[in-house]
Structures are given as structure tokens and as C-alpha cells.
Design a protein around this motif. Sequence first.
Motif, short mmCIF file in Angstrom:
data_model
loop_
_atom_site.label_atom_id
_atom_site.label_comp_id
_atom_site.label_asym_id
_atom_site.label_seq_id
_atom_site.Cartn_x
_atom_site.Cartn_y
_atom_site.Cartn_z
N VAL A 94 73.87 14.28 -0.85
CA VAL A 94 72.77 14.40 0.11
C VAL A 94 72.87 15.72 0.87
O VAL A 94 71.85 16.39 1.10
N LEU A 95 74.05 16.12 1.25
CA LEU A 95 74.21 17.40 1.95
C LEU A 95 73.80 18.57 1.07
O LEU A 95 73.14 19.51 1.52
N LEU A 96 74.17 18.52 -0.19
CA LEU A 96 73.77 19.56 -1.14
C LEU A 96 72.24 19.60 -1.26
O LEU A 96 71.63 20.68 -1.25
N PHE A 97 71.62 18.45 -1.35
CA PHE A 97 70.16 18.35 -1.42
C PHE A 97 69.52 18.97 -0.18
O PHE A 97 68.60 19.80 -0.28
N LEU A 98 69.99 18.60 1.01
CA LEU A 98 69.40 19.12 2.25
C LEU A 98 69.63 20.62 2.40
O LEU A 98 68.74 21.34 2.84
N ARG A 99 70.81 21.11 2.02
CA ARG A 99 71.06 22.55 2.07
C ARG A 99 70.08 23.31 1.18
O ARG A 99 69.64 24.41 1.51
N SER A 100 69.73 22.71 0.05
CA SER A 100 68.81 23.37 -0.88
C SER A 100 67.39 23.47 -0.31
O SER A 100 66.58 24.25 -0.81
N LYS A 101 67.12 22.71 0.73
CA LYS A 101 65.78 22.71 1.34
C LYS A 101 65.61 23.78 2.40
O LYS A 101 64.53 23.96 2.93
N GLY A 102 66.68 24.48 2.75
CA GLY A 102 66.55 25.61 3.66
C GLY A 102 67.24 25.43 4.99
O GLY A 102 67.71 24.36 5.35
N PRO A 103 67.29 26.53 5.76
CA PRO A 103 68.06 26.58 6.99
C PRO A 103 67.59 25.65 8.11
O PRO A 103 68.37 25.34 9.00
N LYS A 104 66.34 25.21 8.09
CA LYS A 104 65.90 24.32 9.16
C LYS A 104 66.65 22.99 9.14
O LYS A 104 66.71 22.28 10.13
N PHE A 105 67.29 22.67 8.00
CA PHE A 105 68.05 21.43 7.90
C PHE A 105 69.52 21.59 8.30
O PHE A 105 70.20 20.61 8.57
N PHE A 106 70.01 22.83 8.34
CA PHE A 106 71.42 23.07 8.59
C PHE A 106 71.93 22.44 9.89
O PHE A 106 73.01 21.84 9.89
N PRO A 107 71.19 22.53 11.01
CA PRO A 107 71.71 21.93 12.25
C PRO A 107 71.81 20.40 12.20
O PRO A 107 72.44 19.80 13.06
N HIS A 108 71.22 19.76 11.20
CA HIS A 108 71.17 18.31 11.12
C HIS A 108 72.14 17.72 10.08
O HIS A 108 72.22 16.50 9.92
N LEU A 109 72.85 18.58 9.38
CA LEU A 109 73.72 18.11 8.30
C LEU A 109 74.82 17.17 8.80
O LEU A 109 75.09 16.14 8.18
N PHE A 110 75.44 17.52 9.91
CA PHE A 110 76.51 16.67 10.45
C PHE A 110 75.97 15.28 10.79
O PHE A 110 76.55 14.27 10.41
N ALA A 111 74.87 15.23 11.51
CA ALA A 111 74.30 13.95 11.93
C ALA A 111 73.91 13.09 10.73
O ALA A 111 74.19 11.88 10.71
N VAL A 112 73.26 13.70 9.75
CA VAL A 112 72.84 12.94 8.57
C VAL A 112 74.07 12.40 7.82
O VAL A 112 74.12 11.24 7.45
N SER A 113 75.06 13.25 7.64
CA SER A 113 76.27 12.83 6.93
C SER A 113 76.99 11.71 7.68
O SER A 113 77.40 10.71 7.09
N LEU A 114 77.14 11.87 8.98
CA LEU A 114 77.84 10.86 9.78
C LEU A 114 77.09 9.53 9.78
O LEU A 114 77.67 8.46 9.56
N GLY A 115 75.79 9.57 10.01
CA GLY A 115 75.00 8.35 10.02
C GLY A 115 74.99 7.66 8.68
O GLY A 115 75.12 6.43 8.59
N MET A 116 74.85 8.44 7.63
CA MET A 116 74.85 7.88 6.27
C MET A 116 76.20 7.26 5.95
O MET A 116 76.29 6.16 5.39
N ARG A 117 77.27 7.94 6.33
CA ARG A 117 78.62 7.44 6.08
C ARG A 117 78.85 6.11 6.81
O ARG A 117 79.37 5.15 6.24
N GLU A 118 78.46 6.05 8.08
CA GLU A 118 78.61 4.81 8.86
C GLU A 118 77.79 3.67 8.25
O GLU A 118 78.28 2.55 8.11
N ALA A 119 76.54 3.97 7.91
CA ALA A 119 75.65 2.94 7.37
C ALA A 119 76.14 2.42 6.02
O ALA A 119 76.15 1.21 5.78
N MET A 120 76.56 3.32 5.15
CA MET A 120 77.03 2.89 3.83
C MET A 120 78.36 2.13 3.94
O MET A 120 78.57 1.15 3.23
N ALA A 121 79.23 2.57 4.84
CA ALA A 121 80.49 1.85 5.03
C ALA A 121 80.23 0.44 5.53
O ALA A 121 80.86 -0.53 5.07
#
Length: 146
Positions: free
Chosen positions: A35-62
Motif C-alpha cells: 500500500v505504501l508503494l502504491f501511495l508513493r506512486s501517486k505523488g508527493p501529496k500522499f507523502f505526509p499521510h504514509l505514516f498514518a495510513v500504514s499505522l492505521g492499516m497495521r492496527e486494523a489488520m492485526a
Amino acid sequence: MSEVLDFYEIKVEEERVFIQCSSAMEHIDTACASVLLFLRSKGPKFFPHLFAVSLGMREAMANAVRHGNKYDLGKFVSMELDISRDNWICMKISDQGPGFEWMQIQNHVAPDEADHGRGISIMRTYFDRVSYNKKGNILYLAKHIL
């Protein structure tokens, strides 16, 4: 005796990622990296949100693996991430478990010394919208992108 499957599948579209996997914790790292690779490919406007998306996804999937499916490799966890045209990252994480009474814990705050119980609070901190289906086995997360 039925065969237990260890399964991981990803499907990437223009503005969407779909991941389905068996209930093994090791799949969470792979899913988050994808997912992080996918979001990075979408451009810099997503960069500030990578940590939040990864953390939330990790918590939810766990939570889905641990609490929903009880580590049963015969049950799947699904994660869908969509980028909306109106600048939202929307995620849907589901499991095949019985669900839970999410309304009873929606305002729960775990004590500082607790070794678990912070996942929902973390997701509420980093996402603009957090909700569940009535049964409690599907979580919806949404984060606005500026």
C-alpha cells in the motif's frame, strides 16, 4: 482432514488496491509495504499521510487477524484502499469473524500501562472518519488529503 491455506493476493487498479490474505500476522507487513508503494506512486501529496495510513492499516489488520479471525488460516482478512476524486483515502478492512460490540468500546481509552487496547484510539487519532458495520467485522477508515 481439510487443508489449511496460507494465502496472499493483491490486485492494484488505477485508484484502488485490494488485498486478501489468510489470517497470519506476517502478511500485514507485506500488505502495508504494498500500500505504501502504491501511495508513493501517486505523488508527493500522499507523502505526509504514509505514516498514518500504514499505522492505521497495521492496527486494523492485526485486530482482524487476532480478534476477528482468531489466527485461523482458513479465514481471510480483506483490505480495500480507494483514492477518491475529492481527496480522500478510504480503507475498508474486513474479517470473517463474528464481529464485536464496537459501540460499547467506542469511547474506551486504554490505561498507559496496558500492553494492548490502543488500536481504535490510534486509528481515531490519525483518521478523520472511523466506523464499523453493525456486526462489527468491517472497519471503515477515511483520511482527507489536502
